[in-house]
Design an enzyme around this catalytic site. Structure first.
Site, PDB file in Angstrom:
ATOM      1  N   ASN A 127      15.111  -4.149  -4.217  1.00  0.00           N
ATOM      2  CA  ASN A 127      14.476  -3.449  -5.342  1.00  0.00           C
ATOM      3  C   ASN A 127      13.708  -4.424  -6.218  1.00  0.00           C
ATOM      4  O   ASN A 127      12.616  -4.104  -6.691  1.00  0.00           O
ATOM      5  CB  ASN A 127      15.518  -2.678  -6.157  1.00  0.00           C
ATOM      6  CG  ASN A 127      15.851  -1.345  -5.509  1.00  0.00           C
ATOM      7  OD1 ASN A 127      15.064  -0.399  -5.590  1.00  0.00           O
ATOM      8  ND2 ASN A 127      16.991  -1.267  -4.845  1.00  0.00           N
ATOM      9  N   HIS A 148      20.686   4.215  -8.653  1.00  0.00           N
ATOM     10  CA  HIS A 148      21.905   4.543  -7.914  1.00  0.00           C
ATOM     11  C   HIS A 148      21.518   5.315  -6.649  1.00  0.00           C
ATOM     12  O   HIS A 148      20.695   6.223  -6.701  1.00  0.00           O
ATOM     13  CB  HIS A 148      22.820   5.384  -8.800  1.00  0.00           C
ATOM     14  CG  HIS A 148      24.111   5.724  -8.125  1.00  0.00           C
ATOM     15  ND1 HIS A 148      25.139   4.807  -7.993  1.00  0.00           N
ATOM     16  CD2 HIS A 148      24.518   6.860  -7.505  1.00  0.00           C
ATOM     17  CE1 HIS A 148      26.127   5.368  -7.323  1.00  0.00           C
ATOM     18  NE2 HIS A 148      25.783   6.605  -7.023  1.00  0.00           N
TER      19      HIS A 148
HETATM   20  C1  GRF Z   1      20.623  -0.157  -4.002  1.00  0.00           C
HETATM   21  O1  GRF Z   1      21.002   0.708  -2.980  1.00  0.00           O
HETATM   22  C2  GRF Z   1      20.842   0.463  -5.353  1.00  0.00           C
HETATM   23  O2  GRF Z   1      20.700   1.837  -5.341  1.00  0.00           O
HETATM   24  C3  GRF Z   1      22.255   0.083  -5.684  1.00  0.00           C
HETATM   25  O3  GRF Z   1      22.425  -1.195  -5.131  1.00  0.00           O
HETATM   26  C4  GRF Z   1      21.529  -1.385  -4.053  1.00  0.00           C
HETATM   27  C5  GRF Z   1      20.747  -2.632  -4.323  1.00  0.00           C
HETATM   28  O4  GRF Z   1      19.952  -2.997  -3.238  1.00  0.00           O
HETATM   29  N1  GRF Z   1      22.479   0.143  -7.105  1.00  0.00           N
HETATM   30  P1  GRF Z   1      18.986  -4.232  -3.325  1.00  0.00           P
HETATM   31  O5  GRF Z   1      19.829  -5.454  -3.687  1.00  0.00           O
HETATM   32  O6  GRF Z   1      17.941  -3.955  -4.368  1.00  0.00           O
HETATM   33  O7  GRF Z   1      18.394  -4.362  -1.959  1.00  0.00           O
END
Ligand code: GRF
Length: 206
Positions: A18, A115
Site C-alpha cells: 500500500n 482494512h
Molecule cells: C493490507 O491487506 C491491509 O488491508 C491490512 O494490512 C495489509 C497491508 O499490506 N491493514 P501491505 O503491507 O500494504 O502490502
C-alpha cells in the site's frame, strides 16, 4: 502560487504494497502530498526498504513490551517523531498494533487505516480468510478514520470484490489488495484536496 502539500506519516509492519501505491501516485503528481516519513515497529520490515528506495526517511521505532499495541513510552516516541516531521495525516498501511488514546488524541480525525474487508464485517486479523470461511459471496476493503475500537471508525471509502468458488486465502487477499491500491491513494488525494467532511459518523465527499 503552488498548492501546499499535505505532509503524511506512514506506519506499517509488513511488506508495504500500500505504501508503494501511495508513493507511485504521489510521484505521478496525482496526490498533492509529500510522504514525510515511514515508521515501522519491525526492524527489517520491507516497508522500510521501499521507503529508502524512494529517498523517504525510514525509521524503526521499538514498540515496547506489548504484542498488540505500543506501550506508553513508545506511543510518545511515535507521536513525537511524526510531529517533529510535521505530519498532518497519519496513514496506517499494515500497521499491526492498535493505537491508544494519547496517539489518537494527538491527531484528531487525522489517522486513517485500510482494512481488508467490508467493515463492519470481519474485523481483526486475516479478514479475507474470515470472509472465505464464512462463505460470503462478496468482500472487499475499507478505508476509515481510526478511533479507539479495533477496525472501527467513520468509513471513507469501500471497494467490493467477488469471492470465487475456487479462491484460496491467498488468491482472495491478492484480489482485495488490487482494490486497496486504488482506493487508499484515492482517499489520500481527497483528504489532501480537503474534499472530505465528517458529519456525525458519516464522511461526505465533495
Ligand atoms: C493490507 O491487506 C491491509 O488491508 C491490512 O494490512 C495489509 C497491508 O499490506 N491493514 P501491505 O503491507 O500494504 O502490502
Amino acid at each position: 502560487m503552488e498548492k501546499p502539500l499535505l505532509k503524511i506519516g506512514v506506519l506499517g509492519s509488513g511488506k508495504g504494497s500500500n505504501l508503494q501505491s501511495i508513493i507511485d501516485n504521489v510521484a505521478a503528481g496525482k496526490i498533492p502530498a509529500r510522504i514525510a516519513c515511514v515508521i515501522s515497529d519491525v526492524t527489517d520490515a520491507y516497508i522500510l526498504e521501499r521507503a529508502r528506495n524512494h529517498g523517504i526517511e525510514a525509521i524503526y521505532l521499538p514498540p515496547g513490551r506489548y504484542k498488540t499495541r505500543l506501550d506508553k513510552e513508545a506511543e510518545t516516541k511515535y507521536v513525537k517523531c511524526l510531529k517533529d516531521r510535521g505530519a498532518e495525516l497519519v496513514v496506517l498501511a499494515g500497521f499491526m498494533r492498535m493505537l491508544k488514546e494519547d496517539f489518537i488524541n494527538a491527531f484528531p480525525n487525522r489517522i486513517i487505516n485500510i482494512h481488508p474487508s467490508l467493515l463492519p464485517a470481519f474485523r481483526g486479523l486475516e479478514a479475507w480468510k474470515q470472509a472465505l470461511d464464512y462463505g460470503v459471496k462478496h468482500t472487499g476493503c475499507t478505508v476509515h478514520f481510526v478511533e479507539l475500537g479495533m477496525d472501527t471508525g467513520p468509513i471513507i471509502m469501500q471497494a467490493v470484490v467477488p469471492v470465487e468458488d475456487d479462491d484460496t486465502p491467498e488468491t482472495l487477499h491478492q484480489r482485495i489488495q488490487v482494490e486497496e491500491h486504488k482506493i487508499y491513494p484515492e482517499v489520500i488525494r481527497l483528504i489532501a484536496e480537503k474534499r472530505t467532511e465528517l458529519v456525525g459518523r458519516k464522511v461526505r465527499i465533495r
